[in-house]
Design an enzyme around this catalytic site. Structure first.
Site, mmCIF file in Angstrom:
data_model
loop_
_atom_site.group_PDB
_atom_site.id
_atom_site.type_symbol
_atom_site.label_atom_id
_atom_site.label_comp_id
_atom_site.label_asym_id
_atom_site.label_seq_id
_atom_site.Cartn_x
_atom_site.Cartn_y
_atom_site.Cartn_z
ATOM 1 C CD GLN A 92 -14.916 -0.677 -1.998
ATOM 2 O OE1 GLN A 92 -16.040 -1.112 -1.623
ATOM 3 N NE2 GLN A 92 -14.112 -1.287 -2.992
ATOM 4 C CG ASP A 141 -2.119 1.007 1.030
ATOM 5 O OD1 ASP A 141 -3.089 0.415 0.933
ATOM 6 O OD2 ASP A 141 -1.967 2.195 0.864
ATOM 7 C CB ILE A 142 0.704 4.257 -1.996
ATOM 8 C CG1 ILE A 142 1.935 5.361 -2.832
ATOM 9 C CG2 ILE A 142 -0.873 5.162 -1.770
ATOM 10 C CD1 ILE A 142 1.520 5.948 -4.004
ATOM 11 C CG HIS A 165 -8.647 -3.238 -2.335
ATOM 12 N ND1 HIS A 165 -9.765 -2.455 -2.985
ATOM 13 C CD2 HIS A 165 -8.509 -2.617 -1.107
ATOM 14 C CE1 HIS A 165 -9.731 -1.586 -2.184
ATOM 15 N NE2 HIS A 165 -9.253 -1.523 -1.188
ATOM 16 C CG LEU A 166 -7.725 -9.401 2.321
ATOM 17 C CD1 LEU A 166 -9.017 -9.265 3.223
ATOM 18 C CD2 LEU A 166 -7.439 -10.921 2.304
HETATM 19 P P1 5GP Z 1 -9.798 1.257 0.203
HETATM 20 O O1 5GP Z 1 -9.655 2.705 1.032
HETATM 21 O O2 5GP Z 1 -10.616 1.161 -0.989
HETATM 22 O O3 5GP Z 1 -10.186 0.328 1.130
HETATM 23 O O4 5GP Z 1 -8.119 0.918 0.061
HETATM 24 C C1 5GP Z 1 -7.469 1.633 -1.046
HETATM 25 C C2 5GP Z 1 -6.132 1.368 -0.678
HETATM 26 O O5 5GP Z 1 -5.548 1.708 -2.013
HETATM 27 C C3 5GP Z 1 -5.691 2.489 0.342
HETATM 28 O O6 5GP Z 1 -5.292 2.010 1.548
HETATM 29 C C4 5GP Z 1 -4.815 3.392 -0.494
HETATM 30 O O7 5GP Z 1 -3.679 3.590 0.319
HETATM 31 C C5 5GP Z 1 -4.210 2.485 -1.573
HETATM 32 N N1 5GP Z 1 -3.992 3.173 -2.708
HETATM 33 C C6 5GP Z 1 -4.396 4.146 -3.384
HETATM 34 N N2 5GP Z 1 -3.726 4.522 -4.537
HETATM 35 C C7 5GP Z 1 -2.602 3.622 -4.602
HETATM 36 C C8 5GP Z 1 -1.379 3.574 -5.504
HETATM 37 O O8 5GP Z 1 -1.525 4.380 -6.571
HETATM 38 N N3 5GP Z 1 -0.599 2.764 -5.373
HETATM 39 C C9 5GP Z 1 -0.648 1.853 -4.249
HETATM 40 N N4 5GP Z 1 0.259 0.984 -3.855
HETATM 41 N N5 5GP Z 1 -1.661 1.960 -3.259
HETATM 42 C C10 5GP Z 1 -2.449 2.714 -3.487
#
Ligand code: 5GP
Length: 112
Positions: free
Chosen positions: A92, A30-31, A98-99
């Protein structure tokens, strides 16, 4: 439908730190990590949210957990937190299933 950030990563249009990849899944760091280890297990076939799963996705979903366990074993962790955020109200932000798998610190329960 516009490409998700994860589809761009899968297509190598933007870079990511890839922990694992096979025909059906990619696992990236994760970034914005929320733990010393924070990886995302992403099926390459885009499904927007948990609410969009169908019975035909059963094997794909099972594979998410098998890949998570394999990657965490490779990284040296047997204790970790797994999270699916489903919908904006659950934070989200990327609508491509994604997990989250987090490790390397103490986790509290209940989660925030
Ligand atoms: P959500 O918020 O949808 O559950 O998780 C999305 C995740 O994707 C977040 O933890 C966010 O930091 C990660 N993320 C968003 N953009 C990028 C990216 O460009 N690269 C990476 N490696 N992770 C990302």
């Amino acid at each position: 439908m516009e490409e998700t950030i994860f589809e761009k990563i899968i297509a190598r249009k933007i870079p990511a730190n890839i922990a694992y990849e096979d025909d059906a899944y990619i696992v990236i760091h994760d970034i914005s990590p929320q733990a010393p280890v924070h990886v995302l297990v992403i099926p390459k076939r885009r499904i927007a949210t948990l609410n969009d799963l169908t019975p035909g996705d059963t094997d794909l979903v099972a594979g998410i957990f098998l890949v998570a366990a394999k990657v965490m074993k490779t990284l040296g962790y047997s204790d970790y937190r797994t999270v699916f955020n489903c919908g904006p109200g659950a934070q989200q932000t990327v609508f491509h299933l994604h997990l989250h798998v987090l490790a390397g610190r103490k986790f509290n329960w209940p989660p925030g």
